[in-house]
Design an enzyme around this catalytic site. Structure first.
Site, short mmCIF file in Angstrom:
data_model
loop_
_atom_site.label_atom_id
_atom_site.label_comp_id
_atom_site.label_asym_id
_atom_site.label_seq_id
_atom_site.Cartn_x
_atom_site.Cartn_y
_atom_site.Cartn_z
N ASP A 184 0.72 -1.16 0.01
CA ASP A 184 0.02 0.08 0.06
C ASP A 184 1.02 1.39 0.08
O ASP A 184 0.58 2.05 0.75
CB ASP A 184 -0.96 -0.10 1.29
CG ASP A 184 -1.59 -1.42 1.43
OD1 ASP A 184 -2.14 -1.90 0.29
OD2 ASP A 184 -1.98 -1.63 2.75
N GLU A 230 -11.28 0.13 -3.36
CA GLU A 230 -10.58 0.92 -2.20
C GLU A 230 -9.48 1.47 -2.82
O GLU A 230 -9.31 1.94 -3.93
CB GLU A 230 -9.92 -0.19 -1.24
CG GLU A 230 -9.10 -1.35 -2.02
CD GLU A 230 -8.87 -2.44 -1.18
OE1 GLU A 230 -9.37 -2.74 -0.14
OE2 GLU A 230 -8.04 -3.44 -1.62
#
Ligand code: FUB
Length: 375
Positions: free
Chosen positions: A66, A273
């Protein structure tokens, strides 16, 4: 700083035909087991590293995911999740992503040494912590660095917290409560040219965004009908203190080119997301992960709030279930920061951060990147 660890980066990889087939992403639908051989669940390091494709992991001594990239003081900083083997079985809520701290990575130049600045923030030092430190982001204003992080509270509900430091790599000190009015996960803080800051956030399934459909928190997971507009990411302008929202979060419309909303059933294009915002030649690029179809896609608008019109794919699926990215300009080039599970032999929750150059067509659309093909 607890320690520093430096690694030499190799950004190019030559692919053989065998290599390409070995690197095909482990596509997985809800409830299916991983289809790629995985290392022992008790060892964090994989004995069966797969070939990496377009780029090598930026670091290999820990698992990282991420990546949110920013240039601070002329240096490239990357704020990743720190993946660990917790032994928690994989499920659709993402319980196996049981991360407990953050490390900040940085480098002077692309291809140069990558510094791991050690633990920047630990879950043990966050007063409201329940569990699961997921994808973070960072911002800088007036000499203070802000680390924004999603975390479940003691009732197992995701909120977004903030921690501060006078250095880009921490250590960061967390506020005693999450940001008031924050919910769900995957914060991305964008600084516009007029020095306004906006947070983009949200994620469905384990990210709990679907629980806010209708405006109020509902402990049940409620999704729109298939032919209704998809669950939308959220935006809130940051207050001057950077510790709170200046306004109630608003929904962000993502539209097809004919002006109609992207629908819930459109899994190839609807928001899942990992929202990210960057600005290129005066236009606002909202990019995000499609989740269970494993793509990074983008939509363009003419202001930070949208609406945004869907454009196409930035990054095709990577090895591992999740796909999560950021985009930043460093010196004279644009880069895509992403992760895959090549280092762990395909383990969904043990990922490694990578970067590769991102290019635009003359009309401002982005050249699609295939992580396992030569460009
Ligand atoms: O790393 C945990 C979660 O996985 C992130 O918050 C999501 O974006 C996905 O990458």
């Amino acid at each position: 700083m607890t320690y520093q660890h430096s690694y030499k980066v190799t950004l190019s990889a030559v692919l053989s035909a065998l290599f390409i087939s070995a690197c095909q992403p482990a596509m997985k639908t809800e409830g299916e087991p991983n289809t790629v051989a995985t290392p022992s669940p008790t060892s964090e390091k994989a004995p069966t590293q797969l070939k990496s494709g377009l780029a090598e992991p930026l670091v290999t001594h820990i698992y990282t995911a991420d990546p949110s990239a920013h240039v601070f003081e002329g240096r490239l900083y990357i704020y990743p999740s720190h993946d660990v083997e917790s032994g928690i079985p994989e499920n659709d809520n993402g319980d196996h992503f049981d991360m407990r701290d953050y490390h900040v990575l940085s480098m002077d130049e692309v291809g140069g040494e990558v510094t791991d600045h050690g633990v920047a923030l630990s879950v043990d030092d966050i007063p409201w912590a329940g569990r699961q430190l997921w994808a973070p982001d960072a911002a800088h204003k007036d000499g203070t660095y802000y680390l924004y992080f999603p975390l479940k509270d003691k009732q197992d509900i995701f909120h977004i917290g903030v921690a501060t430091s006078d250095k880009p790599y921490g250590p960061f000190t967390a506020q005693s409560e999450p940001i008031e009015g924050s919910f769900s996960m995957d914060p991305a803080v964008f600084k516009d040219d007029d020095s306004s800051y906006y947070m983009y956030f949200g994620g469905i399934w384990g990210g709990q965004l679907q629980r806010y459909e209708g405006g109020q928190y509902n402990p049940q997971d409620v999704y729109p009908a298939d032919d209704a507009p998809a669950v939308k990411p959220r935006i809130a302008k940051m207050a001057d203190d950077m510790l709170s929202f200046a306004e109630a979060p608003q929904e962000i419309a993502i539209l097809d080119k004919d002006g109609t909303p992207i629908l819930q059933e459109d899994n190839d294009r609807r928001f899942f997301e990992a929202a990210w915002m960057h600005k290129y030649k005066g236009q606002y690029y909202l990019s995000y992960s499609t989740g269970d179809t494993h793509k990074i896609v983008y939509a363009i608008g003419d202001n930070p709030y949208g609406p945004f019109t869907y454009q196409g794919v930035i990054l095709n699926p990577v090895l591992g279930w999740t796909n999560h990215h950021s985009i930043a300009q460093f010196k004279d080039k644009w880069y895509l920061f992403y992760h895959d599970s090549s280092l762990s032999g395909g383990k969904t929750h043990l990922r490694s951060v990578k970067m590769t150059e991102l290019t635009y067509h003359p009309d401002g659309t982005i050249v699609t990147i295939d992580p396992y093909m030569e460009q």
